[in-house]
Design a protein around this motif. Structure first.
Motif, short mmCIF file in Angstrom:
data_model
loop_
_atom_site.label_atom_id
_atom_site.label_comp_id
_atom_site.label_asym_id
_atom_site.label_seq_id
_atom_site.Cartn_x
_atom_site.Cartn_y
_atom_site.Cartn_z
N ALA A 108 31.90 -131.12 20.06
CA ALA A 108 30.53 -131.41 19.65
C ALA A 108 29.93 -130.13 19.08
O ALA A 108 30.29 -129.02 19.50
N VAL A 109 29.02 -130.31 18.15
CA VAL A 109 28.29 -129.19 17.57
C VAL A 109 26.80 -129.52 17.65
O VAL A 109 26.38 -130.62 17.27
N VAL A 171 24.27 -119.84 14.63
CA VAL A 171 23.34 -120.91 14.27
C VAL A 171 23.68 -122.20 15.00
O VAL A 171 22.81 -122.89 15.50
N ALA A 172 24.95 -122.53 15.08
CA ALA A 172 25.39 -123.75 15.74
C ALA A 172 26.17 -123.41 17.00
O ALA A 172 26.81 -122.37 17.09
N ARG A 173 26.11 -124.31 17.95
CA ARG A 173 26.83 -124.13 19.21
C ARG A 173 27.98 -125.14 19.25
O ARG A 173 27.77 -126.32 19.08
N LEU A 174 29.19 -124.64 19.50
CA LEU A 174 30.37 -125.49 19.62
C LEU A 174 30.64 -125.76 21.09
O LEU A 174 30.62 -124.85 21.92
N TYR A 175 30.89 -127.02 21.41
CA TYR A 175 31.23 -127.43 22.77
C TYR A 175 32.53 -128.24 22.74
O TYR A 175 32.86 -128.85 21.73
N GLU A 176 33.19 -128.26 23.88
CA GLU A 176 34.28 -129.21 24.08
C GLU A 176 33.71 -130.43 24.79
O GLU A 176 32.86 -130.29 25.68
N VAL A 177 34.17 -131.60 24.39
CA VAL A 177 33.74 -132.84 25.04
C VAL A 177 34.78 -133.17 26.10
O VAL A 177 35.92 -133.48 25.78
#
Length: 182
Positions: A108-109, A171-177
């Motif tokens: 997810a971003v 600027v954007a945050r990367l997550y693992e789902v």
């Protein structure tokens, strides 16, 4: 609809398997929850992305009543007992779109940008609607949500992907789902 997220920053030496275990034991209880469009169980890890350890679930609620019911529930009380009293961000939906099975999401971003004073919000909404409909323009994007926070005048763009996307940090945050309940 309303987007909602709280985030817990965990120590850099925190054993993230504790979070993984918590998600495995609790996630399925959110499947079919009344009023919940989806809950993305999100994590980030120092070991994988070098920024910080996070547990930061993102919800999309169909109505305020459903969100209120959850916030007043034992499930939310349990989160606060385990991790503390976190600030909970909310965004009124401008647009959302999903393409098929959200359970395919692996990343997810989230991007949050300020809304300039006196902006034409109808133009902002139209642009958000166009961008979420054109979600296939990004490789692997299977869902998108856009919303506004009228308290702090911020726009959130939240996207789910079935593969790791390119992200413009910070600027954007990367997550693992870890799991997606719907």
């Amino acid at each position: 609809m309303i987007g909602m997220q709280y985030s817990f920053v965990l120590p850099t030496d925190y054993d993230m398997s504790v979070i993984s275990h918590r998600i495995q034991s609790k996630a399925q209880s959110f499947d079919g929850m009344e009023g919940l469009l989806f809950k993305a169980f999100l994590t980030a890890s120092v070991k994988k992305n070098g920024i910080e350890n996070l547990y930061a679930p993102f919800y999309v609620w169909k109505c305020t009543r459903a969100m209120e019911t959850f916030l007043c529930s034992e499930a939310f009380a349990g989160v606060t007992r385990s991790f503390g009293w976190a600030k909970t961000d909310t965004w009124l939906s401008l647009a959302n779109h999903a393409d098929g099975d959200l359970g395919r999401a692996t990343f997810a971003v989230r991007t949050i940008t300020p809304i300039q004073p006196y902006s034409d919000l109808s133009v902002l909404r139209q642009k958000a609607q166009e961008e979420t409909r054109l979600h296939k323009s990004k490789t692997g994007r299977i869902a998108a949500f856009a919303g506004i926070d009228p308290t702090h005048w911020r726009l959130v763009q939240f996207e789910l992907f079935d593969c790791k996307p390119e992200v413009a940090e910070p600027v954007a945050r990367l997550y693992e789902v870890s799991y997606l309940a719907s």
